[in-house]
Design a protein around this motif. Sequence first.
Motif, mmCIF file in Angstrom:
data_model
loop_
_atom_site.group_PDB
_atom_site.id
_atom_site.type_symbol
_atom_site.label_atom_id
_atom_site.label_comp_id
_atom_site.label_asym_id
_atom_site.label_seq_id
_atom_site.Cartn_x
_atom_site.Cartn_y
_atom_site.Cartn_z
ATOM 1 N N CYS A 1 0.830 -1.203 0.000
ATOM 2 C CA CYS A 1 0.000 0.000 0.000
ATOM 3 C C CYS A 1 0.867 1.257 0.000
ATOM 4 C CB CYS A 1 -0.930 -0.008 1.208
ATOM 5 S SG CYS A 1 -1.994 1.439 1.319
ATOM 6 N N VAL A 2 1.898 1.273 0.827
ATOM 7 C CA VAL A 2 2.803 2.425 0.882
ATOM 8 C C VAL A 2 3.474 2.640 -0.467
ATOM 9 C CG1 VAL A 2 4.946 3.301 1.889
ATOM 10 C CG2 VAL A 2 3.193 2.297 3.363
ATOM 11 N N LEU A 3 3.890 1.544 -1.108
ATOM 12 C CA LEU A 3 4.526 1.652 -2.417
ATOM 13 C C LEU A 3 3.555 2.234 -3.445
ATOM 14 C CD1 LEU A 3 6.846 1.109 -4.382
ATOM 15 C CD2 LEU A 3 5.954 -1.206 -4.668
ATOM 16 N N ILE B 1 0.927 4.130 -2.915
ATOM 17 C CA ILE B 1 0.654 5.541 -2.623
ATOM 18 C C ILE B 1 1.832 6.412 -3.036
ATOM 19 C CG2 ILE B 1 0.318 7.202 -0.749
ATOM 20 C CD1 ILE B 1 -1.418 5.115 0.642
ATOM 21 N N THR B 2 3.042 5.903 -2.844
ATOM 22 C CA THR B 2 4.232 6.639 -3.281
ATOM 23 C C THR B 2 4.218 6.835 -4.790
ATOM 24 O OG1 THR B 2 5.521 5.728 -1.441
ATOM 25 C CG2 THR B 2 6.753 6.646 -3.288
ATOM 26 N N LEU B 3 3.874 5.757 -5.515
ATOM 27 C CA LEU B 3 3.762 5.874 -6.979
ATOM 28 C C LEU B 3 2.632 6.818 -7.366
ATOM 29 C CD1 LEU B 3 4.240 2.136 -8.040
ATOM 30 C CD2 LEU B 3 5.892 4.002 -8.263
ATOM 31 N N VAL C 1 1.629 9.460 -5.719
ATOM 32 C CA VAL C 1 2.107 10.841 -5.544
ATOM 33 C C VAL C 1 2.935 11.272 -6.752
ATOM 34 C CG1 VAL C 1 3.624 12.323 -4.179
ATOM 35 C CG2 VAL C 1 2.050 10.750 -3.030
ATOM 36 N N LEU C 2 3.787 10.365 -7.225
ATOM 37 C CA LEU C 2 4.615 10.668 -8.395
ATOM 38 C C LEU C 2 3.739 10.904 -9.629
ATOM 39 C CD1 LEU C 2 7.370 10.907 -9.769
ATOM 40 C CD2 LEU C 2 7.371 8.415 -10.043
#
Length: 255
Positions: A18-20, A22-24, A26-27
């Motif tokens: 999930c964190v990965l 969400i990071t993608l 944002v990008l």
Amino acid sequence: MLSSIPFSNILLYPPGLCVLLITLAVLLFVLKFRLAAVLLVIAGLAWVLAWSLPITSLYLGGRLESQHPYKLPRDLPRADVIVIFGGNTQANRANWFEPYNRATAVDRIDLAEALYLAGRAPRILISGSALDGKVSEAQMIARLLRQRGIPDSAILLENNSRNTYENARFTDIIMRGKKLKSALLVTSALHMPRAAGSLQKRGIQVTAASGAPQIVLPLNNPPELWRPHLRSLEASRTIIKEYLGLFGYWVRGWL
């Protein structure tokens, strides 16, 4: 430390994936792909929510555990050898929905000892390389079995395997060398489909000696099936690993 945890293990844990995502997201949002960003966020949150529900672990984990039901040692057939596949054998909690309790935990060592004392096989073959340091998991398990009175002459060691495929491969080599054809395989019920399939693929006559199911609702204070539960989320890592492992082994022709 987080830096010592394999990246693949982080992705197996739903919050890590999930964190990965969400990071993608944002990008992608910064790059003006806003719809894709929103979809990634929704997917990540939905993935965590689904695996936090006890119903998910009970259904998907239960499907694996039910393939090889637990049987008492006296109810299992005799074989040439008892095979133990290593894998965190010292921390088998009785129930994944309850806190770990050493008093109620049932290790694979306990089951292998019970099978030997019940006369199910004259030898115990232990498979597993070093988890940390120079002493292999097989050697650690063998030491504990000796302390319980199992004679050294009854113990065979396989110290090189790092995963289930290698467990099966190196166990097969030893069994062929000793002219052993049938095995009582000791591992968790969740791991048994992949473990037993890997040995059967090599022509070994395998009887599953699974541990008792661990993904079951406790009698006291069972969690609500459709309400997020932390321990269900913790159980998800191993369940996901087994499904991905089964698929990967099938693709490679290892099952």
